[in-house]
Enzyme design. Structure first.
Site: not given
Ligand code: NAD
Length: 467
Positions: A63, A69, A93, A105, A360
């Site tokens: 966080h 995401k 990433k 995820k 995104s």
């Protein structure tokens, strides 16, 4: 073959890179763990009236930036360890390509082929309901996206469900990879594959690095093999071919095919659509197993299906000089070592498939800003270009044709801006991690991890620790 634990593999790579940083051990431990792990089970009624229990996960790894995401995967291989590993990879990433999100995820353990569309919709909506109830979704909390086995359709169902049970003006930003009509962004579907192409092209353009590999610089004429012709693999192959590379081999779930003179992607795709697979495609040789093509002669191997595909078993036989990790975790650490010893350049997943999350990010920005990119500036830019062109016409006494004017005075629309933002992101990040690779004499994976750990560490170092 050693037992394969994906999260431990990710942490092994993290530890290797962390040794090159000066970050406090306690902060490194905090960075590595998954902050929140949600395991859900829920019943659905199948079309035949029977009740079945479905199992799913959502993991929020870090966080340090909000929202978190990461994609949602539908596959029988989904489990807690895999979801944790993929969530952690998302953190690194995003940091490597400067996308300001924490990693997350999700996944549902199902074999999609065994369910009707109606049943998949039910599963997706119920999973979303669980995420809302447990506060694991929201434009400022955690924002899912497509991954293996999911696409725009599932993202549309997630948004619709979220909207029905919440009252949020930014609802569209609760998920990305949506259909355009539901707040999606042009260019998202092809973004991961396009990003793979930009990353490979950037690596190939570095003459010094290519000399070490014994390759001519440039993408033109390079032969590649792709594993998985799904969203990522198909678009990566398409843009590689448009860029001048030649596709000589393809692996799919049912078979693998090879033709050293090149395979026509559109023709193979229509064969796949008609026959449900690529087995028996007669303009290439069908090999004995669906993995065999990974070991065939080529310059670039693009694993774009699942993790653990390049392992101790096949790595010694792989001939490609460049491994372009389009999938997440396709190379085990043992295979990585073997391939490195053979002198291959591995362009790692924690950088190379970041195109999806980058676009995104643009989609999420569009959703929370409530305005399409280009809407405010496109016409203004066009009018400014036209004014400049008219001055040029006056000075040069040359009149531009209507076609030239349309081309030269084009303002940036949504798709142009998304592509340009993606290209910039992939090129800048590649050069950052390649520089780190050279400074520390490490590989690109470690370079990408060092880059990410330093960026995330900086933020953790500034965060207050509350009792
Ligand atoms: P997808 O479901 O669209 O496609 C996967 C393809 O791989 C399918 O065509 C499937 O038939 C094929 N496949 C499955 N097992 C195979 C095997 N053993 N051998 C050969 N082919 C096989 O999934 P996707 O979205 O393209 O994701 C692929 C990989 O890329 C995953 O690792 C995913 O985590 C990663 N990824 C996806 C995105 C994205 O935006 N979709 C972003 C980043 C990373």
């Amino acid at each position: 073959m050693s037992e394969y634990k994906f999260f431990e593999q990710v942490n092994k790579a993290f530890d290797k890179a962390a040794a090159y940083t000066k970050i406090d051990k306690g902060l490194l431990d905090q960075m590595k763990i998954c902050n929140n792990v949600l395991h859900v089970t829920f019943p659905i009624e199948r079309d035949n009236g029977t009740i079945e229990v479905i199992e799913g996960w959502r993991v929020e790894h870090s966080h340090h930036k909000l929202p978190t995401k990461g994609g949602i995967r539908y596959s029988m291989s989904v489990n807690e360890n895999e979801t944790m590993a993929l969530a952690a990879l998302m953190t690194y990433k995003c940091a490597a390509v400067d996308v300001p999100f924490g990693g997350a995820k999700g996944g549902i353990k199902i074999d999609k082929s065994k369910y009707s569309d109606r049943e998949i919709e039910k599963i997706t909506r119920r999973y979303t309901y669980e995420l809302v109830r447990k506060n694991f979704i929201g434009p400022g909390i955690d924002v899912p996206a497509p991954d293996y086995g999911t696409g725009a359709r599932e993202m549309g169902w997630i948004l619709d469900t979220y909207r029905q049970i919440t009252n949020d003006i930014n609802a569209e930003g609760c998920v990305t990879g949506k259909p355009i009509a539901q707040g999606g962004i042009r260019g998202r579907t092809e973004a991961t594959g396009r990003g793979v192409y930009f990353g490979v092209r950037e690596a190939l353009s570095n003459a010094e690095d290519m000399k070490e590999l014994g390759l001519e610089p440039g993408i033109e004429g390079k032969k590649f093999v792709v594993q998985g012709l799904g969203n990522v693999g198909y678009y990566a192959a398409k843009f590689m071919i448009e860029g001048g590379a030649v596709m000589v081999g393809v692996a799919e779930i049912d078979a693998s095919v090879y033709n050293p003179d090149g395979i026509d992607l559109a023709d193979l795709m229509s064969f796949k659509m008609e026959n449900g697979g690529i087995k028996g495609y007669d303009k290439a040789t069908t090999l004995a197993t669906n993995k065999q093509v990974l070991e065939m002669e080529c310059d670039i191997l693009i694993p774009a299906a699942l993790e653990n595909q390049l392992n101790e078993g096949n790595a010694p036989n792989i001939k490609a000089k460049i491994i372009a990790e389009a999938a997440n975790g396709p190379t085990t650490s043992e295979a990585h070592t073997i391939l490195k010893e053979k002198g291959a350049l591995i362009i790692p997943d924690n950088y190379l498939n970041a195109g999806g999350v980058t676009v995104s990010y643009f989609e999420w920005l569009k959703n929370i800003q409530h305005v399409r990119f280009g809407r405010m500036g496109k016409r203004f830019e066009e009018n400014s270009y036209k004014k400049i062109l008219s001055v040029i016409e006056t000075i040069s006494e040359r009149t531009f044709s209507q076609k030239e004017l349309l081309h030269l005075a084009k303002g940036g629309g949504e798709e142009d801006l998304v592509d340009s933002g993606l290209e910039e992101t992939m090129i800048t990040a590649y050069n950052q991690i390649n520089e780190i690779r050279k400074i520390h004499n490490v590989d690109l994976r470690t370079g990408a991890f060092i880059s990410a750990i330093e960026k995330v560490g900086l933020i953790y170092g500034q965060m207050g620790i509350f009792p």
